[in-house]
Design a protein around this motif. Structure first.
Motif, short mmCIF file in Angstrom:
data_model
loop_
_atom_site.label_atom_id
_atom_site.label_comp_id
_atom_site.label_asym_id
_atom_site.label_seq_id
_atom_site.Cartn_x
_atom_site.Cartn_y
_atom_site.Cartn_z
N ALA A 1 -59.79 40.44 -27.11
CA ALA A 1 -60.17 39.21 -28.09
C ALA A 1 -59.75 38.14 -28.10
O ALA A 1 -58.90 37.87 -29.16
CB ALA A 1 -60.25 40.18 -29.42
N LYS A 2 -59.67 37.45 -27.15
CA LYS A 2 -58.87 35.93 -27.07
C LYS A 2 -59.83 35.15 -27.65
O LYS A 2 -60.73 35.32 -28.58
CB LYS A 2 -58.38 35.60 -25.87
N LYS A 3 -59.71 33.80 -27.33
CA LYS A 3 -60.51 32.61 -27.62
C LYS A 3 -60.61 32.44 -29.02
O LYS A 3 -60.65 33.36 -30.02
CB LYS A 3 -61.80 33.14 -27.05
N ASP B 1 -52.14 42.59 -25.56
CA ASP B 1 -53.31 42.78 -26.47
C ASP B 1 -54.35 44.05 -25.45
O ASP B 1 -54.56 45.12 -26.14
CB ASP B 1 -54.23 41.83 -26.62
N ALA B 2 -54.47 43.57 -24.32
CA ALA B 2 -55.40 44.67 -23.55
C ALA B 2 -54.48 45.93 -23.34
O ALA B 2 -55.47 46.91 -23.35
CB ALA B 2 -55.58 44.07 -22.30
N LEU C 1 -54.03 51.79 -24.92
CA LEU C 1 -53.06 52.80 -25.51
C LEU C 1 -53.98 53.37 -26.71
O LEU C 1 -53.77 54.74 -26.94
CB LEU C 1 -51.80 52.04 -26.06
N ARG C 2 -54.57 52.81 -27.50
CA ARG C 2 -55.26 53.31 -28.70
C ARG C 2 -56.23 54.36 -28.30
O ARG C 2 -56.35 55.46 -28.88
CB ARG C 2 -56.11 52.21 -29.50
N VAL C 3 -57.05 54.11 -27.38
CA VAL C 3 -57.58 55.16 -26.63
C VAL C 3 -57.01 56.47 -26.39
O VAL C 3 -57.53 57.65 -26.79
CB VAL C 3 -58.68 54.45 -25.61
N LEU C 4 -56.22 56.48 -25.63
CA LEU C 4 -55.45 57.43 -25.09
C LEU C 4 -54.66 58.27 -26.32
O LEU C 4 -54.63 59.39 -26.09
CB LEU C 4 -54.13 56.97 -24.19
N TRP C 5 -54.10 57.35 -27.27
CA TRP C 5 -53.56 58.06 -28.42
C TRP C 5 -54.60 58.94 -29.15
O TRP C 5 -54.51 60.03 -29.53
CB TRP C 5 -52.96 57.27 -29.49
N VAL D 1 -60.43 48.22 -16.15
CA VAL D 1 -59.74 49.18 -17.08
C VAL D 1 -58.97 49.94 -16.08
O VAL D 1 -57.62 50.10 -16.19
CB VAL D 1 -60.64 50.22 -17.67
N LEU D 2 -59.24 50.13 -14.90
CA LEU D 2 -58.52 51.20 -13.88
C LEU D 2 -57.15 50.10 -13.54
O LEU D 2 -56.33 50.69 -13.57
CB LEU D 2 -59.21 51.08 -12.53
N LYS D 3 -57.34 48.85 -13.31
CA LYS D 3 -56.35 47.89 -13.05
C LYS D 3 -55.12 47.86 -13.99
O LYS D 3 -54.03 48.23 -13.89
CB LYS D 3 -56.74 46.49 -13.01
N PHE D 4 -55.65 47.82 -15.40
CA PHE D 4 -54.72 48.11 -16.52
C PHE D 4 -53.77 49.24 -16.37
O PHE D 4 -52.63 49.37 -16.75
CB PHE D 4 -55.29 47.86 -17.74
N LEU D 5 -54.73 50.53 -16.25
CA LEU D 5 -54.03 51.81 -16.24
C LEU D 5 -52.93 51.76 -15.14
O LEU D 5 -51.87 52.31 -15.49
CB LEU D 5 -55.00 52.75 -16.23
N GLN D 6 -53.25 51.06 -14.10
CA GLN D 6 -52.30 51.02 -12.89
C GLN D 6 -51.14 50.42 -13.19
O GLN D 6 -50.14 50.67 -13.18
CB GLN D 6 -52.94 50.61 -11.80
N ILE D 7 -51.52 48.96 -13.86
CA ILE D 7 -50.40 48.16 -14.30
C ILE D 7 -49.29 49.04 -15.40
O ILE D 7 -48.14 49.13 -15.41
CB ILE D 7 -50.77 46.88 -14.89
#
Lengths: 138, 138
Positions: free
Chosen positions: A10-12, B21-22, B27-31, B56-62
């Motif tokens: 949610a940027k911008k 943010d992302a 994390l909210r979903v995982l919780w 989404v995959l990339k973020f989970l990896q990071i």
DNA sequence: ATTGATCAACGAAAACTTTCGTGGATACGC
DNA sequence: GCGTATCCACGAAAGTTTTCGTTGATCAAT
């Protein structure tokens, strides 16, 4: 020409004013001093951490564009002040945190804060008074 | 080889885990789910906003690299879960906000939250109970 | 007037975050 | 087996934030 919003961050058009870390650091100085020149902000910050003058200047310029601060350019040495009082920013950022991390529950945040932070007996009394006022509907 | 820390945005070695943010969105979903595959997270998020699977995959990896989440790689479809419970993150982020925006005063944050957020009478009662417990020294 | 200090403006590099396309590997149905 | 779908890894591009060097203007003192 249609376009859909992808992405999750949610940027911008950051309306609910969320300053970055560096911006907040500078705002704290301005709130503290009321107003200040670039040099004053720079020196204040430098007491804790070495700072580069032009970096501070750049931020003040960016923040002016964003509307986070106002500046008086009537003299050669510009004078800056925060555009909004700390309370307003606090309200905005607390609200934001409640949404993003506490599923919208103000109470959850308050409980978490009380449970982990240090609060003196006097402060507890004062919080009680606030609760009374709340119940009384002000 | 000496080097001094310049700059004001206390970055680097983000020990007190401050998710972006992302990252927080995920994390909210995982919780909420306890655990989930990339696809499950993706679908959950897509209900509100279109998402690209690989993002989404990339973020989970990071996030795995950063230690924000853990993953079970025993099966082809990896299963992710948050590394820490929400309470821990909440404590950490509240503490952070108190430091950066309320000059270290937990009470100031609580007052601000109570003053601007909605709190039901039941929640007020519960907060009172927490205050009692605090005064009693637990 | 010339020199040296101070300041704002500008711009670009560095660092970090977010987004996504492509490719290779594994499973699945036929 | 063969094609199709699913999944992870990799990496690069786009977007943002942070940092700082350089330039030109103004000012103050010689």
């Amino acid at each position: 020409m249609t376009s859909y919003d992808h992405g999750m961050s949610a940027k911008k058009t950051t309306s609910p004013l969320r300053p970055t870390d560096a911006e907040l650091t500078i705002l704290r100085v301005l709130w503290d001093k009321g107003q200040a020149t670039v040099r004053e902000v720079h020196e204040d910050l430098s007491r804790r951490k070495p700072q580069v003058y032009t970096t501070v200047l750049k931020f003040l310029q960016i923040m002016t564009e964003k509307g986070l601060v106002r500046r008086d350019e009537s003299a050669r040495t510009h004078i800056y002040r925060a555009a909004a009082p700390p309370e307003k920013m606090q309200r905005s950022m607390v609200k934001d945190l409640v949404q993003r991390l506490f599923a919208g529950s103000t109470q959850a945040l308050v409980q978490q804060a009380l449970g982990s932070g240090k609060v003196t007996p006097e402060e507890i009394s004062e919080i009680r008074r606030t609760l009374d006022a709340l119940e009384r509907g002000d």
